[in-house]
Design a protein around this motif. Structure first.
Motif, PDB file in Angstrom:
ATOM      1  N   ASP A  70     -76.810 106.391  -4.382  1.00  0.00           N
ATOM      2  CA  ASP A  70     -76.498 107.547  -3.548  1.00  0.00           C
ATOM      3  C   ASP A  70     -75.763 108.630  -4.342  1.00  0.00           C
ATOM      4  OD1 ASP A  70     -77.680 106.272  -1.409  1.00  0.00           O
ATOM      5  OD2 ASP A  70     -75.773 105.615  -0.517  1.00  0.00           O
ATOM      6  N   ILE A  71     -74.826 108.209  -5.167  1.00  0.00           N
ATOM      7  CA  ILE A  71     -74.056 109.156  -5.977  1.00  0.00           C
ATOM      8  C   ILE A  71     -74.933 109.772  -7.068  1.00  0.00           C
ATOM      9  CG2 ILE A  71     -72.147 109.347  -7.639  1.00  0.00           C
ATOM     10  CD1 ILE A  71     -70.695 107.194  -5.979  1.00  0.00           C
ATOM     11  N   ALA A  72     -75.867 108.996  -7.599  1.00  0.00           N
ATOM     12  CA  ALA A  72     -76.656 109.421  -8.755  1.00  0.00           C
ATOM     13  C   ALA A  72     -77.774 110.401  -8.420  1.00  0.00           C
ATOM     14  CB  ALA A  72     -77.243 108.192  -9.450  1.00  0.00           C
ATOM     15  N   ARG A  73     -78.031 110.680  -7.178  1.00  0.00           N
ATOM     16  CA  ARG A  73     -79.069 111.667  -6.833  1.00  0.00           C
ATOM     17  C   ARG A  73     -78.667 113.015  -7.398  1.00  0.00           C
ATOM     18  NH1 ARG A  73     -80.623 110.414  -0.568  1.00  0.00           N
ATOM     19  NH2 ARG A  73     -81.698 108.474  -1.028  1.00  0.00           N
ATOM     20  N   TYR A  74     -79.597 113.736  -7.936  1.00  0.00           N
ATOM     21  CA  TYR A  74     -79.310 115.029  -8.537  1.00  0.00           C
ATOM     22  C   TYR A  74     -80.480 115.978  -8.355  1.00  0.00           C
ATOM     23  CZ  TYR A  74     -82.122 113.137 -12.345  1.00  0.00           C
ATOM     24  OH  TYR A  74     -83.131 112.576 -13.082  1.00  0.00           O
ATOM     25  N   PHE A  75     -80.200 117.266  -8.506  1.00  0.00           N
ATOM     26  CA  PHE A  75     -81.233 118.292  -8.384  1.00  0.00           C
ATOM     27  C   PHE A  75     -81.894 118.494  -9.741  1.00  0.00           C
ATOM     28  CE2 PHE A  75     -78.868 119.405  -4.593  1.00  0.00           C
ATOM     29  CZ  PHE A  75     -79.892 119.687  -3.706  1.00  0.00           C
ATOM     30  N   TRP A  76     -83.227 118.496  -9.743  1.00  0.00           N
ATOM     31  CA  TRP A  76     -83.992 118.757 -10.958  1.00  0.00           C
ATOM     32  C   TRP A  76     -85.228 119.544 -10.551  1.00  0.00           C
ATOM     33  CZ3 TRP A  76     -83.416 118.964 -15.917  1.00  0.00           C
ATOM     34  CH2 TRP A  76     -84.533 118.990 -16.743  1.00  0.00           C
ATOM     35  N   ASN A  77     -85.376 120.717 -11.102  1.00  0.00           N
ATOM     36  CA  ASN A  77     -86.500 121.597 -10.779  1.00  0.00           C
ATOM     37  C   ASN A  77     -86.591 121.890  -9.283  1.00  0.00           C
ATOM     38  OD1 ASN A  77     -87.249 121.839 -13.458  1.00  0.00           O
ATOM     39  ND2 ASN A  77     -88.666 120.116 -13.359  1.00  0.00           N
ATOM     40  N   GLY A  78     -85.459 122.101  -8.644  1.00  0.00           N
ATOM     41  CA  GLY A  78     -85.436 122.494  -7.244  1.00  0.00           C
ATOM     42  C   GLY A  78     -85.598 121.360  -6.249  1.00  0.00           C
ATOM     43  N   GLU A  79     -85.685 120.128  -6.694  1.00  0.00           N
ATOM     44  CA  GLU A  79     -85.853 118.988  -5.785  1.00  0.00           C
ATOM     45  C   GLU A  79     -84.798 117.933  -6.076  1.00  0.00           C
ATOM     46  OE1 GLU A  79     -89.777 117.387  -6.052  1.00  0.00           O
ATOM     47  OE2 GLU A  79     -90.747 119.339  -5.939  1.00  0.00           O
ATOM     48  N   ILE A  80     -84.508 117.130  -5.024  1.00  0.00           N
ATOM     49  CA  ILE A  80     -83.596 116.005  -5.235  1.00  0.00           C
ATOM     50  C   ILE A  80     -84.354 114.928  -5.986  1.00  0.00           C
ATOM     51  CG2 ILE A  80     -82.265 114.173  -4.132  1.00  0.00           C
ATOM     52  CD1 ILE A  80     -81.587 116.091  -1.914  1.00  0.00           C
ATOM     53  N   GLU A  81     -83.785 114.508  -7.098  1.00  0.00           N
ATOM     54  CA  GLU A  81     -84.433 113.538  -7.979  1.00  0.00           C
ATOM     55  C   GLU A  81     -83.645 112.238  -7.957  1.00  0.00           C
ATOM     56  OE1 GLU A  81     -87.152 112.076 -10.708  1.00  0.00           O
ATOM     57  OE2 GLU A  81     -87.226 114.048  -9.774  1.00  0.00           O
ATOM     58  N   GLU A  82     -84.363 111.167  -7.911  1.00  0.00           N
ATOM     59  CA  GLU A  82     -83.755 109.835  -8.049  1.00  0.00           C
ATOM     60  C   GLU A  82     -84.665 109.058  -8.976  1.00  0.00           C
ATOM     61  OE1 GLU A  82     -82.788 105.954  -5.350  1.00  0.00           O
ATOM     62  OE2 GLU A  82     -82.528 107.912  -4.434  1.00  0.00           O
ATOM     63  N   ALA A  83     -84.162 108.725 -10.140  1.00  0.00           N
ATOM     64  CA  ALA A  83     -84.992 108.060 -11.141  1.00  0.00           C
ATOM     65  C   ALA A  83     -84.245 106.875 -11.730  1.00  0.00           C
ATOM     66  CB  ALA A  83     -85.367 109.034 -12.248  1.00  0.00           C
ATOM     67  N   THR A  84     -85.007 105.943 -12.222  1.00  0.00           N
ATOM     68  CA  THR A  84     -84.435 104.798 -12.909  1.00  0.00           C
ATOM     69  C   THR A  84     -84.366 105.128 -14.390  1.00  0.00           C
ATOM     70  OG1 THR A  84     -85.418 103.312 -11.309  1.00  0.00           O
ATOM     71  CG2 THR A  84     -84.723 102.343 -13.384  1.00  0.00           C
TER      72      THR A  84
END
Length: 138
Positions: A70-84
């Protein structure tokens, strides 16, 4: 008499020039951090070089994996990104970090891989000796 009094201060009172020097020294001392920051930013902008200490690494303890996600979600290229991602720690001599960074850029699939170094400040003496013995100088 008035002219004499303005040139010769009364006994026990500091000269106006001494007060001015103290004022300038105090102002310089209080504004030094701001002036240093501005000069480093200007140097970075002119030379295109990174100024040490501009960014920080933050370690966050989380009670479980879900909170960390939940904390690690971040914005990348205008979208919320969640990656491993997998964290790879490479220990090397500080003098070789630039060469290592160049190699990583060549082989890494990301356009801009996350590569930075932290100098080792202290550590177990036996481990540091083992590390030194395992790294050959070119």
């Amino acid at each position: 008499m008035d002219r004499l009094g303005s040139r010769c201060p009364l006994p026990g009172y500091p000269r106006p020039s001494v007060l001015l020097c103290l004022l300038i020294l105090t102002a310089s001392f209080l504004t030094y951090p701001m002036l240093r920051t501005l000069s480093l930013q200007l140097h970075s902008a002119v030379t295109g070089s990174y100024v040490s200490g501009t960014y920080s690494i933050v370690f966050v303890n989380c009670p479980n994996e879900q909170i960390a996600r939940d904390i690690a979600r971040y914005f990348w290229n205008g979208e919320i990104e969640e990656a491993t991602e997998i964290l790879l720690l490479i220990k090397t001599k500080t003098s070789k970090v630039h060469m290592l960074s160049s190699y990583v850029r060549l082989v890494h699939p990301f356009e801009i891989p996350e590569v930075f170094s932290l100098p080792m400040d202290q550590g177990d003496v036996h481990y540091l000796k083992w590390l030194e013995e395992g790294m050959e100088e070119d």
